[in-house]
Design an enzyme around this catalytic site. Structure first.
Site, PDB file in Angstrom:
ATOM      1  N   LYS A   5       0.782  -1.137   0.209  1.00  0.00           N
ATOM      2  CA  LYS A   5      -0.198  -0.271   0.172  1.00  0.00           C
ATOM      3  C   LYS A   5       0.933   1.191   0.107  1.00  0.00           C
ATOM      4  O   LYS A   5       0.450   2.087  -0.877  1.00  0.00           O
ATOM      5  CB  LYS A   5      -0.853  -0.028   1.276  1.00  0.00           C
ATOM      6  CG  LYS A   5      -1.843   0.979   1.269  1.00  0.00           C
ATOM      7  CD  LYS A   5      -2.531   1.048   2.439  1.00  0.00           C
ATOM      8  CE  LYS A   5      -3.710   2.625   2.427  1.00  0.00           C
ATOM      9  NZ  LYS A   5      -5.459   1.982   3.313  1.00  0.00           N
ATOM     10  N   ASN A  24       0.792   4.363  -2.008  1.00  0.00           N
ATOM     11  CA  ASN A  24      -0.096   5.864  -1.802  1.00  0.00           C
ATOM     12  C   ASN A  24       1.167   6.927  -2.633  1.00  0.00           C
ATOM     13  O   ASN A  24       1.376   7.724  -2.680  1.00  0.00           O
ATOM     14  CB  ASN A  24       0.018   5.339  -0.569  1.00  0.00           C
ATOM     15  CG  ASN A  24      -1.751   5.022  -0.096  1.00  0.00           C
ATOM     16  OD1 ASN A  24      -2.214   5.005  -1.121  1.00  0.00           O
ATOM     17  ND2 ASN A  24      -1.456   4.206   0.618  1.00  0.00           N
ATOM     18  N   SER A  73      -6.109  11.071  -1.021  1.00  0.00           N
ATOM     19  CA  SER A  73      -6.892  11.425   0.111  1.00  0.00           C
ATOM     20  C   SER A  73      -5.887  12.758   0.328  1.00  0.00           C
ATOM     21  O   SER A  73      -6.308  14.186   1.268  1.00  0.00           O
ATOM     22  CB  SER A  73      -6.940  10.648   1.395  1.00  0.00           C
ATOM     23  OG  SER A  73      -4.976   9.871   1.764  1.00  0.00           O
ATOM     24  N   GLU A 101      -1.345  13.665   5.952  1.00  0.00           N
ATOM     25  CA  GLU A 101      -0.409  12.298   6.469  1.00  0.00           C
ATOM     26  C   GLU A 101       0.922  11.936   5.161  1.00  0.00           C
ATOM     27  O   GLU A 101       1.310  10.838   5.769  1.00  0.00           O
ATOM     28  CB  GLU A 101      -1.280  11.069   6.095  1.00  0.00           C
ATOM     29  CG  GLU A 101      -2.769  10.986   6.945  1.00  0.00           C
ATOM     30  CD  GLU A 101      -3.539   9.950   6.706  1.00  0.00           C
ATOM     31  OE1 GLU A 101      -4.182   9.524   8.168  1.00  0.00           O
ATOM     32  OE2 GLU A 101      -4.166   9.474   5.827  1.00  0.00           O
TER      33      GLU A 101
END
Length: 314
Positions: A191, A195, A266, A278
């Site tokens: 992931k 990302n 996001s 993040e």
């Protein structure tokens, strides 16, 4: 079973409704308008799979309000930027958890357990890989928008995840498949590769994932990010699902990005809303591990610095 959700976004509300549907007593830590909306409306899961709606969900707006010796599990589904604060508050109010209670982290990024391991033994802290898509069209509603693979729960510290089986079964019975794994690090790094290559660059350029693969300059940047991450994984003693970065890139360009072509990250959404991203748990974690292990992570640094520069104007 009593479960406390900390982080009432799409993931938190979605998982709360999932385990509530299987008989768990669910409480939520939330503040402000989100707390008000859940108090007034309860929680709802819609979109893909079975729809659920529950009223009268206990909502706590401060850690001091939360009952003691009450909870078997705490689900952490907040943004990763809140981890240090949450971990410290849970330590100060550590009797919120029962003696045999567990913390499960359902977040983006890698190494998010570190904030909690400062205060809790590794036998209490578990991590989950979530690639199911959750959005929050209303403050009390979670919509399941995308499903590709099961939620996976395991330990980054080598702990046996078998005690998480009851949670995995409850989520599965609610309609979203969830499994245990002894290799959660591999799946979290999978992931991370996805990302770290897409999220910040899409946010910086204000484009969706698909557009990034149609430009030779952005492809060069993404290839470099991926290559650096593979070197970091190797140097740090971790592993992932592919032997080489080229093997991963073939899947990335031919399958993963086409399947999510229209998606905006996001990170992009955070930038548009002018809130902190993040990035520290994504490319920032790659940089931290790279510097610790003498790996060149210069492309990740450039992308990281650009996001931090944008954030500095908020």
């Amino acid at each position: 079973m009593n479960i406390l959700i900390i982080g009432a976004g799409g993931v938190g509300i979605g998982l709360g409704a999932s385990v509530k549907s299987q008989g768990a007593n669910v409480s939520i830590y939330a503040r402000g308008e989100t707390a008000k909306a859940i108090k007034e409306n309860g929680i709802k899961r819609c979109g893909l799979f079975t729809h659920y709606e529950f009223g009268e969900i206990p909502v706590y707006e401060s850690y001091g309000e939360i009952p003691k010796n009450e909870f078997d599990y705490i689900f952490i589904s907040s943004k990763t930027t809140a981890n240090e604060d949450i971990a410290q508050n849970l330590n100060e109010q550590r009797d919120i958890l029962k003696d045999d209670g567990k913390i499960i982290i359902f977040q983006n990024g890698f190494g998010n357990d570190e904030a909690y391991l400062k205060y809790f033994p590794k036998s209490k802290v578990f991590s989950a890989r979530v690639i199911t898509g959750f959005t929050r069209p209303e403050r009390y509603i979670s919509e399941v928008t995308v499903y590709t693979e099961p939620i996976l729960i395991g330990s980054l510290q080598g702990e046996d995840p078998k005690e998480m089986q009851e949670i995995a079964d409850m989520i599965t019975e609610s309609g979203i498949k969830c499994e245990l794994t002894d290799e959660v690090d591999k799946y979290l790094w999978a992931k991370m590769l996805y990302n770290c290559a897409l999220n910040p660059l899409g946010a910086i350029l204000n484009v969706n994932y698909g557009k990034l693969t149609e430009n030779e300059y952005t492809k060069e940047l993404m290839n470099s990010i991926i290559d650096e991450i593979f070197e970091v994984i190797k140097a740090s003693g971790y592993s992932t699902l592919w032997s080489t970065s080229d093997e991963y890139k073939e899947l990335f360009y031919n399958k993963l990005v086409p399947d999510t072509y229209e998606h905006y990250s996001s990170t992009h959404q955070d930038i548009q809303r002018k809130i902190k991203t993040e990035i520290d748990s994504l490319n920032g974690k790659v940089i931290e591990l790279g510097e610790r292990n003498n790996v060149d992570v210069s492309t990740n640094k450039i992308i990281y610095n650009l996001i931090k520069s944008i954030e500095s104007y908020f």
